[in-house]
Write an enzyme that holds these catalytic residues in place. Structure first.
Site, PDB file in Angstrom:
ATOM      1  N   ASP A 134      -7.492   3.645  13.560  1.00 11.34           N
ATOM      2  CA  ASP A 134      -8.945   3.673  13.516  1.00 11.34           C
ATOM      3  C   ASP A 134      -9.318   4.257  12.165  1.00 11.34           C
ATOM      4  OD1 ASP A 134     -11.667   4.126  13.696  1.00 11.34           O
ATOM      5  OD2 ASP A 134     -11.600   4.700  15.813  1.00 11.34           O
ATOM      6  N   TYR A 174     -25.066  -0.226   4.775  1.00 11.77           N
ATOM      7  CA  TYR A 174     -23.802  -0.911   4.475  1.00 11.77           C
ATOM      8  C   TYR A 174     -23.629  -1.088   2.967  1.00 11.77           C
ATOM      9  CZ  TYR A 174     -20.379  -4.732   4.422  1.00 11.77           C
ATOM     10  OH  TYR A 174     -19.279  -5.530   4.174  1.00 11.77           O
ATOM     11  N   LYS A 222     -20.663   0.330   0.238  1.00 14.76           N
ATOM     12  CA  LYS A 222     -19.880  -0.532  -0.632  1.00 14.76           C
ATOM     13  C   LYS A 222     -20.102  -0.196  -2.108  1.00 14.76           C
ATOM     14  CE  LYS A 222     -17.702  -2.888   2.454  1.00 14.76           C
ATOM     15  NZ  LYS A 222     -16.250  -2.627   2.647  1.00 14.76           N
ATOM     16  N   THR A 274     -16.859 -15.745   9.310  1.00  8.83           N
ATOM     17  CA  THR A 274     -15.884 -15.097  10.193  1.00  8.83           C
ATOM     18  C   THR A 274     -16.652 -14.457  11.342  1.00  8.83           C
ATOM     19  OG1 THR A 274     -15.959 -12.912   9.118  1.00  8.83           O
ATOM     20  CG2 THR A 274     -14.441 -14.544   8.174  1.00  8.83           C
ATOM     21  N   ASN A 279      -9.264  -3.052   3.680  1.00 13.45           N
ATOM     22  CA  ASN A 279     -10.088  -4.158   4.132  1.00 13.45           C
ATOM     23  C   ASN A 279     -10.880  -3.854   5.395  1.00 13.45           C
ATOM     24  OD1 ASN A 279     -10.681  -7.217   4.719  1.00 13.45           O
ATOM     25  ND2 ASN A 279      -9.506  -6.504   6.493  1.00 13.45           N
ATOM     26  N   SER A 309     -15.322  -4.640  -1.208  1.00 15.39           N
ATOM     27  CA  SER A 309     -16.742  -4.335  -1.280  1.00 15.39           C
ATOM     28  C   SER A 309     -17.509  -5.503  -0.682  1.00 15.39           C
ATOM     29  CB  SER A 309     -17.150  -4.068  -2.736  1.00 15.39           C
ATOM     30  OG  SER A 309     -18.529  -3.755  -2.823  1.00 15.39           O
ATOM     31  N   SER A 310     -18.647  -5.825  -1.246  1.00 18.97           N
ATOM     32  CA  SER A 310     -19.480  -6.901  -0.712  1.00 18.97           C
ATOM     33  C   SER A 310     -20.454  -7.351  -1.786  1.00 18.97           C
ATOM     34  CB  SER A 310     -20.261  -6.409   0.512  1.00 18.97           C
ATOM     35  OG  SER A 310     -21.253  -7.343   0.892  1.00 18.97           O
TER      36      SER A 310
END
Length: 256
Positions: free
Chosen positions: A65, A161, A165, A196, A98, A147-148
């Site tokens: 976790d 979020y 990142k 996804t 990830n 990251s994003s």
């Protein structure tokens, strides 16, 4: 499993599903062995290990976790055992941070519990798991932090979020700076919107959302896992040994 000594070994958190699963399979195709972590679905993790075995690779699945730092010492102990028993080694070569979750909520409605959960998984957990694993990483190793695109452009409901990142991208540069004397590189890979089950599968399952993503992407479609996993595997190859401290967005040209 038969002990091996020649293969490079990558640790991929959240490697049992989604982008993580695609990444571990593509690493195996390049001859890189894998320790993948999973949160709770052992069956998915075992299926990933079996898929890698079919490709001729060696893989181990360990429960983790990534948002609970108190569990990291036990994870490191399990990792040491796995490395010794399966590869006859006390070290690994690559770390891909990830694992993650998506929570969509406007700033005015984001709860402290949601904020803390995102922070623990995406920021605090990445920092302290990396810290715990660095003594086991071989000199000349590689770190990739996920990251994003949302750290560059803004999407309503993703403020917390995106903040996490953004912090990861700064952390990556500091890793590169501090670990350079060991020959360890650190880079950030920032996917765009991908089909996804992440975030409840919105990009994959919501036709209107998918259409919107496609409309703002230069290549005219939403991304798929196969757009990301092979890129990460390629970044870990020796061809990219001089790439360091970079943010590499893999979004098909989203919001440019």
């Amino acid at each position: 499993m038969t002990a091996q000594t020649a293969s490079k070994i990558a640790i991929v958190t959240g490697g049992s599903r989604g982008l993580g699963r695609n990444t571990v399979v593509n690493l195996a195709r390049k001859g890189i062995d894998v320790v993948l972590t999973y949160h709770s679905n052992r069956a998915e993790a075992d299926a990933a290990v079996a898929e890698i075995a079919e490709l001729g690779g060696n893989a181990v699945a360990l429960q983790l976790d990534s948002g609970v730092t108190e569990s990291f010492d036990d994870f490191v102990a399990s990792l040491k055992t796995a490395l010794s028993e399966n590869w006859g080694r006390g070290s690994f070569d690559f770390l891909v941070n990830n694992a993650g979750i998506g929570i969509n909520a406007p700033i005015t409605e984001t709860t402290e519990e949601q904020f803390d959960r995102l922070m623990n998984i995406h920021l605090k957990g990445v920092f302290f798991l990396t810290q715990k694993l660095l003594p086991l990483m071989a000199d000349g190793g590689r770190i990739i932090n996920l990251s994003s695109g949302l750290a560059r452009f803004s999407g309503p409901g993703y403020a917390a979020y995106g903040m996490m990142k953004g912090g990861i991208e700064v952390f990556t540069r500091y890793l590169a700076k501090e670990l350079g004397t060991r020959g360890i590189t650190a880079n950030t890979v920032a996917p765009g919107a991908i089909e996804t089950d992440f975030g409840g599968g919105a990009v994959r399952d919501n036709a209107n959302y998918n259409k919107m993503v496609s409309s703002v992407t230069a290549l005219g479609r939403a991304g798929v896992a196969d757009d990301i996993g092979p890129m990460i595997a390629s970044l870990l190859s020796d061809d990219n040994r001089w790439v360091n401290a970079q943010r590499i967005e893999v979004s098909g040209g989203m919001n440019i």
